[in-house]
Write a protein that holds these residues in place. Structure first.
Motif, PDB file in Angstrom:
ATOM      1  N   MET A 106       6.824  12.362   6.628  1.00 11.75           N
ATOM      2  CA  MET A 106       5.900  11.372   6.141  1.00 11.75           C
ATOM      3  C   MET A 106       6.186  10.060   6.867  1.00 11.75           C
ATOM      4  SD  MET A 106       5.428   9.892   2.262  1.00 11.75           S
ATOM      5  CE  MET A 106       7.145   9.643   1.940  1.00 11.75           C
ATOM      6  N   LEU A 107       5.155   9.376   7.237  1.00 14.16           N
ATOM      7  CA  LEU A 107       5.302   8.058   7.845  1.00 14.16           C
ATOM      8  C   LEU A 107       5.105   6.984   6.788  1.00 14.16           C
ATOM      9  CD1 LEU A 107       3.441   8.204  11.264  1.00 14.16           C
ATOM     10  CD2 LEU A 107       5.872   8.046  10.853  1.00 14.16           C
ATOM     11  N   ARG A 108       6.009   6.052   6.747  1.00 17.29           N
ATOM     12  CA  ARG A 108       5.901   4.900   5.848  1.00 17.29           C
ATOM     13  C   ARG A 108       5.421   3.722   6.683  1.00 17.29           C
ATOM     14  NH1 ARG A 108       8.715   4.666   0.793  1.00 17.29           N
ATOM     15  NH2 ARG A 108       6.887   3.390   0.620  1.00 17.29           N
ATOM     16  N   ILE A 109       4.576   2.916   6.103  1.00 17.90           N
ATOM     17  CA  ILE A 109       4.101   1.698   6.754  1.00 17.90           C
ATOM     18  C   ILE A 109       4.779   0.531   6.055  1.00 17.90           C
ATOM     19  CG2 ILE A 109       2.098   0.304   7.372  1.00 17.90           C
ATOM     20  CD1 ILE A 109       0.398   2.845   7.072  1.00 17.90           C
ATOM     21  N   ASN A 110       5.572  -0.218   6.786  1.00 21.46           N
ATOM     22  CA  ASN A 110       6.358  -1.307   6.209  1.00 21.46           C
ATOM     23  C   ASN A 110       5.655  -2.665   6.286  1.00 21.46           C
ATOM     24  OD1 ASN A 110       8.557   0.399   5.599  1.00 21.46           O
ATOM     25  ND2 ASN A 110       9.215   0.298   7.729  1.00 21.46           N
ATOM     26  N   LEU A 111       4.333  -2.654   6.302  1.00 20.79           N
ATOM     27  CA  LEU A 111       3.587  -3.904   6.426  1.00 20.79           C
ATOM     28  C   LEU A 111       3.848  -4.838   5.251  1.00 20.79           C
ATOM     29  CD1 LEU A 111       1.592  -5.546   8.090  1.00 20.79           C
ATOM     30  CD2 LEU A 111      -0.260  -4.421   6.855  1.00 20.79           C
ATOM     31  N   SER A 112       3.915  -4.311   4.044  1.00 18.72           N
ATOM     32  CA  SER A 112       4.139  -5.173   2.877  1.00 18.72           C
ATOM     33  C   SER A 112       5.501  -5.863   2.964  1.00 18.72           C
ATOM     34  CB  SER A 112       4.029  -4.377   1.580  1.00 18.72           C
ATOM     35  OG  SER A 112       5.004  -3.355   1.536  1.00 18.72           O
ATOM     36  N   THR A 113       6.499  -5.150   3.418  1.00 17.40           N
ATOM     37  CA  THR A 113       7.840  -5.720   3.553  1.00 17.40           C
ATOM     38  C   THR A 113       7.861  -6.819   4.608  1.00 17.40           C
ATOM     39  OG1 THR A 113       8.786  -3.579   2.970  1.00 17.40           O
ATOM     40  CG2 THR A 113      10.256  -5.158   4.022  1.00 17.40           C
TER      41      THR A 113
ATOM     42  N   ILE B  44      -8.797  -8.162  12.188  1.00 13.12           N
ATOM     43  CA  ILE B  44      -8.938  -6.874  11.504  1.00 13.12           C
ATOM     44  C   ILE B  44      -9.493  -7.145  10.101  1.00 13.12           C
ATOM     45  CG2 ILE B  44      -7.683  -4.856  10.645  1.00 13.12           C
ATOM     46  CD1 ILE B  44      -5.555  -5.451  12.820  1.00 13.12           C
ATOM     47  N   ARG B  45     -10.408  -6.279   9.658  1.00 13.57           N
ATOM     48  CA  ARG B  45     -10.989  -6.457   8.326  1.00 13.57           C
ATOM     49  C   ARG B  45      -9.896  -6.486   7.259  1.00 13.57           C
ATOM     50  NH1 ARG B  45     -14.475  -2.950   5.882  1.00 13.57           N
ATOM     51  NH2 ARG B  45     -13.005  -1.307   6.374  1.00 13.57           N
ATOM     52  N   LEU B  46     -10.071  -7.320   6.256  1.00 12.88           N
ATOM     53  CA  LEU B  46      -9.105  -7.431   5.170  1.00 12.88           C
ATOM     54  C   LEU B  46      -8.920  -6.096   4.447  1.00 12.88           C
ATOM     55  CD1 LEU B  46      -7.196  -9.120   3.457  1.00 12.88           C
ATOM     56  CD2 LEU B  46      -9.160  -9.858   2.100  1.00 12.88           C
ATOM     57  N   ALA B  47      -9.997  -5.333   4.300  1.00 11.96           N
ATOM     58  CA  ALA B  47      -9.906  -4.025   3.642  1.00 11.96           C
ATOM     59  C   ALA B  47      -8.985  -3.078   4.417  1.00 11.96           C
ATOM     60  CB  ALA B  47     -11.292  -3.405   3.494  1.00 11.96           C
ATOM     61  N   THR B  48      -9.030  -3.157   5.739  1.00  9.58           N
ATOM     62  CA  THR B  48      -8.173  -2.316   6.576  1.00  9.58           C
ATOM     63  C   THR B  48      -6.719  -2.739   6.430  1.00  9.58           C
ATOM     64  OG1 THR B  48      -9.986  -1.998   8.136  1.00  9.58           O
ATOM     65  CG2 THR B  48      -7.765  -1.521   8.938  1.00  9.58           C
ATOM     66  N   ILE B  49      -6.469  -4.050   6.438  1.00  8.82           N
ATOM     67  CA  ILE B  49      -5.114  -4.570   6.235  1.00  8.82           C
ATOM     68  C   ILE B  49      -4.599  -4.125   4.867  1.00  8.82           C
ATOM     69  CG2 ILE B  49      -3.739  -6.679   5.924  1.00  8.82           C
ATOM     70  CD1 ILE B  49      -4.515  -6.338   8.818  1.00  8.82           C
ATOM     71  N   ASN B  50      -5.460  -4.206   3.857  1.00  7.59           N
ATOM     72  CA  ASN B  50      -5.080  -3.826   2.496  1.00  7.59           C
ATOM     73  C   ASN B  50      -4.704  -2.348   2.409  1.00  7.59           C
ATOM     74  OD1 ASN B  50      -6.019  -2.891  -0.464  1.00  7.59           O
ATOM     75  ND2 ASN B  50      -5.282  -5.007  -0.497  1.00  7.59           N
ATOM     76  N   GLU B  51      -5.452  -1.491   3.074  1.00 10.62           N
ATOM     77  CA  GLU B  51      -5.137  -0.060   3.080  1.00 10.62           C
ATOM     78  C   GLU B  51      -3.778   0.196   3.723  1.00 10.62           C
ATOM     79  OE1 GLU B  51      -8.296   2.032   5.009  1.00 10.62           O
ATOM     80  OE2 GLU B  51      -9.611   1.922   3.260  1.00 10.62           O
ATOM     81  N   MET B  52      -3.474  -0.517   4.791  1.00 11.27           N
ATOM     82  CA  MET B  52      -2.172  -0.361   5.442  1.00 11.27           C
ATOM     83  C   MET B  52      -1.067  -0.944   4.562  1.00 11.27           C
ATOM     84  SD  MET B  52      -2.987  -1.099   9.429  1.00 11.27           S
ATOM     85  CE  MET B  52      -1.305  -0.747   9.906  1.00 11.27           C
ATOM     86  N   TYR B  53      -1.345  -2.071   3.935  1.00 13.45           N
ATOM     87  CA  TYR B  53      -0.368  -2.746   3.074  1.00 13.45           C
ATOM     88  C   TYR B  53       0.095  -1.826   1.942  1.00 13.45           C
ATOM     89  CZ  TYR B  53       1.588  -6.503   0.164  1.00 13.45           C
ATOM     90  OH  TYR B  53       2.423  -7.306  -0.580  1.00 13.45           O
ATOM     91  N   TYR B  54      -0.858  -1.118   1.323  1.00 14.63           N
ATOM     92  CA  TYR B  54      -0.555  -0.224   0.211  1.00 14.63           C
ATOM     93  C   TYR B  54      -0.346   1.230   0.655  1.00 14.63           C
ATOM     94  CZ  TYR B  54      -1.473  -4.049  -2.949  1.00 14.63           C
ATOM     95  OH  TYR B  54      -1.411  -5.254  -3.620  1.00 14.63           O
ATOM     96  N   GLU B  55      -0.277   1.449   1.959  1.00 15.75           N
ATOM     97  CA  GLU B  55      -0.032   2.785   2.537  1.00 15.75           C
ATOM     98  C   GLU B  55      -1.057   3.806   2.070  1.00 15.75           C
ATOM     99  OE1 GLU B  55       4.204   3.900   3.175  1.00 15.75           O
ATOM    100  OE2 GLU B  55       4.559   2.304   1.708  1.00 15.75           O
ATOM    101  N   LEU B  56      -2.327   3.415   2.049  1.00 16.77           N
ATOM    102  CA  LEU B  56      -3.403   4.296   1.618  1.00 16.77           C
ATOM    103  C   LEU B  56      -4.175   4.893   2.790  1.00 16.77           C
ATOM    104  CD1 LEU B  56      -4.803   2.096  -1.295  1.00 16.77           C
ATOM    105  CD2 LEU B  56      -3.267   4.077  -1.459  1.00 16.77           C
ATOM    106  N   CYS B  57      -3.940   4.399   3.989  1.00 18.39           N
ATOM    107  CA  CYS B  57      -4.719   4.865   5.138  1.00 18.39           C
ATOM    108  C   CYS B  57      -4.169   6.192   5.659  1.00 18.39           C
ATOM    109  CB  CYS B  57      -4.741   3.824   6.242  1.00 18.39           C
ATOM    110  SG  CYS B  57      -3.132   3.350   6.852  1.00 18.39           S
ATOM    111  N   GLU B  58      -5.072   7.009   6.158  1.00 20.43           N
ATOM    112  CA  GLU B  58      -4.691   8.296   6.732  1.00 20.43           C
ATOM    113  C   GLU B  58      -4.655   8.233   8.250  1.00 20.43           C
ATOM    114  OE1 GLU B  58      -7.103  11.432   5.225  1.00 20.43           O
ATOM    115  OE2 GLU B  58      -6.610  10.972   3.142  1.00 20.43           O
ATOM    116  N   ARG B  59      -5.367   7.278   8.824  1.00 20.37           N
ATOM    117  CA  ARG B  59      -5.410   7.102  10.275  1.00 20.37           C
ATOM    118  C   ARG B  59      -5.237   5.621  10.584  1.00 20.37           C
ATOM    119  NH1 ARG B  59      -9.523  10.558   8.984  1.00 20.37           N
ATOM    120  NH2 ARG B  59      -9.415  12.609   9.943  1.00 20.37           N
ATOM    121  N   VAL B  60      -4.696   5.357  11.755  1.00 15.78           N
ATOM    122  CA  VAL B  60      -4.569   3.968  12.189  1.00 15.78           C
ATOM    123  C   VAL B  60      -5.148   3.819  13.589  1.00 15.78           C
ATOM    124  CG1 VAL B  60      -2.566   3.387  10.769  1.00 15.78           C
ATOM    125  CG2 VAL B  60      -2.223   4.353  13.025  1.00 15.78           C
ATOM    126  N   ASN B  61      -5.709   2.679  13.833  1.00 15.66           N
ATOM    127  CA  ASN B  61      -6.272   2.345  15.132  1.00 15.66           C
ATOM    128  C   ASN B  61      -5.150   1.732  15.966  1.00 15.66           C
ATOM    129  OD1 ASN B  61      -7.476   0.660  17.195  1.00 15.66           O
ATOM    130  ND2 ASN B  61      -9.430   0.966  16.141  1.00 15.66           N
TER     131      ASN B  61
END
Length: 89
Positions: A1-8, A26-43
């Motif tokens: 599993m990959l963790r996204i440490n953006l919030s930290t 970048i759209r705020l919604a996209t940042i928010n998805e990464m922040y909460y680790e909800l995204c399945e794909r990243v650009n």
């Protein structure tokens, strides 16, 4: 599993999601998805922009954590709460 440490990273630098969105375009919604680790794909361009804006390395942003769930079939994984999920290769 990959963790996204953006919030930290944002917390340690005291930068809001909205401020990062403004700095990167970048759209705020996209940042928010990464922040909460909800995204399945990243650009990849988004990752590059985030690393540049936060002056961090991609290894700071992502972390690999071995999956604790056991594989029960070739393309099936049983999650800790009992649900089954297909995996894409």
């Amino acid at each position: 599993m990959l963790r996204i440490n953006l919030s930290t990273i944002l917390g340690s630098k005291r930068i809001s999601q909205a401020e990062l969105a403004r700095k990167t375009g970048i759209r705020l919604a996209t940042i928010n998805e990464m922040y909460y680790e909800l995204c399945e794909r990243v650009n990849l361009e988004h990752i590059e922009n985030i690393c540049e804006a936060l002056n961090c390395d991609i290894l700071d942003l992502f972390e690999y954590v071995p999956n604790k769930a056991k594989f029960t079939a070739k393309k099936l994984i049983v999650e800790s709460h009992g649900n089954q999920k297909s995996i894409r290769y």
